[in-house]
Motif scaffolding. Sequence first.
Motif, PDB file in Angstrom:
ATOM      1  N   SER A  40       0.827  -1.203   0.000  1.00  0.00           N
ATOM      2  CA  SER A  40       0.000   0.000   0.000  1.00  0.00           C
ATOM      3  C   SER A  40       0.864   1.256   0.000  1.00  0.00           C
ATOM      4  CB  SER A  40      -0.937  -0.008   1.197  1.00  0.00           C
ATOM      5  OG  SER A  40      -0.196  -0.017   2.402  1.00  0.00           O
ATOM      6  N   GLU A  41       1.977   1.236   0.725  1.00  0.00           N
ATOM      7  CA  GLU A  41       2.860   2.399   0.778  1.00  0.00           C
ATOM      8  C   GLU A  41       3.539   2.623  -0.563  1.00  0.00           C
ATOM      9  OE1 GLU A  41       6.637   4.085   3.374  1.00  0.00           O
ATOM     10  OE2 GLU A  41       5.544   2.322   4.055  1.00  0.00           O
ATOM     11  N   ARG A  42       3.966   1.535  -1.201  1.00  0.00           N
ATOM     12  CA  ARG A  42       4.585   1.651  -2.528  1.00  0.00           C
ATOM     13  C   ARG A  42       3.593   2.210  -3.527  1.00  0.00           C
ATOM     14  NH1 ARG A  42       6.202  -3.652  -1.664  1.00  0.00           N
ATOM     15  NH2 ARG A  42       4.920  -4.319  -3.434  1.00  0.00           N
ATOM     16  N   ALA A  43       2.361   1.715  -3.484  1.00  0.00           N
ATOM     17  CA  ALA A  43       1.331   2.179  -4.420  1.00  0.00           C
ATOM     18  C   ALA A  43       1.045   3.657  -4.209  1.00  0.00           C
ATOM     19  CB  ALA A  43       0.059   1.348  -4.253  1.00  0.00           C
ATOM     20  N   GLU A  44       0.942   4.069  -2.946  1.00  0.00           N
ATOM     21  CA  GLU A  44       0.644   5.471  -2.660  1.00  0.00           C
ATOM     22  C   GLU A  44       1.745   6.383  -3.164  1.00  0.00           C
ATOM     23  OE1 GLU A  44      -0.120   8.061   1.346  1.00  0.00           O
ATOM     24  OE2 GLU A  44      -1.327   6.268   1.034  1.00  0.00           O
ATOM     25  N   LYS A  45       2.987   5.977  -2.964  1.00  0.00           N
ATOM     26  CA  LYS A  45       4.107   6.780  -3.448  1.00  0.00           C
ATOM     27  C   LYS A  45       4.088   6.875  -4.970  1.00  0.00           C
ATOM     28  CE  LYS A  45       9.123   7.246  -3.256  1.00  0.00           C
ATOM     29  NZ  LYS A  45      10.401   6.694  -2.744  1.00  0.00           N
ATOM     30  N   ALA A  46       3.782   5.767  -5.643  1.00  0.00           N
ATOM     31  CA  ALA A  46       3.723   5.768  -7.099  1.00  0.00           C
ATOM     32  C   ALA A  46       2.596   6.667  -7.610  1.00  0.00           C
ATOM     33  CB  ALA A  46       3.543   4.346  -7.614  1.00  0.00           C
TER      34      ALA A  46
END
Length: 210
Positions: free
Chosen positions: A25-31
């Motif tokens: 979820s954190e990776r997706a949000e950053k992307a």
Amino acid sequence: MTSTATSGTTSPEPRGPRSPGRPRSERAEKAIIEATLELLGEHGYAALAIEAIAAKAGVGKTTIYRRWPNKEELVLDALAATSVPLGELPGTSLRDDLIACVEYVRRSRGSRSTRLFPLMMLEGLNNPRLRERYETVVLEPRREVLRGVLRRGIEAGELPPDFDVDLGVALIVGPILYLTKVWNVPDDQLPDDVAARIVDSVLDGIRARR
């Protein structure tokens, strides 16, 4: 963007095995935030589409809508997330804290949030609600820090009791914004002590007379 994009009936995206490192979820949000800012700079707010953000970020539209209800909230969150942190003020004197605030404005000129400031002001001419929300979410927290410094100066007797705090904010940050945004003076051409010069010049005019 169709109404089905925001429907709660859309099936969740399948979740594969979680890779090591940062949570999915954190990776997706950053992307998503990265894609939003990049496309915002390229195409402007009006032409920005959730579909394009999702494609660039490598996520589904439902992933975006789980976190943000609409494009406006996503853009404002992205801009707020990339603001340069102000950091802790010295707290030793009115002058020192004001210098720190001006240095913050100077330091943040290269941030994405600051570079997109003129674009958001321009978009706001045709979208008053967007401009109001942008000022509330992104700009107002910074202004309030400076207001707090000036209010403490009033309480300490360093500024007149009837001093106009909002005018003071404009007097303090106006010169550095003019130098960096209107004249676009490069950092290496600004004096190292430009923040102190600005603050001292302003304080000479507004300080409480004893």
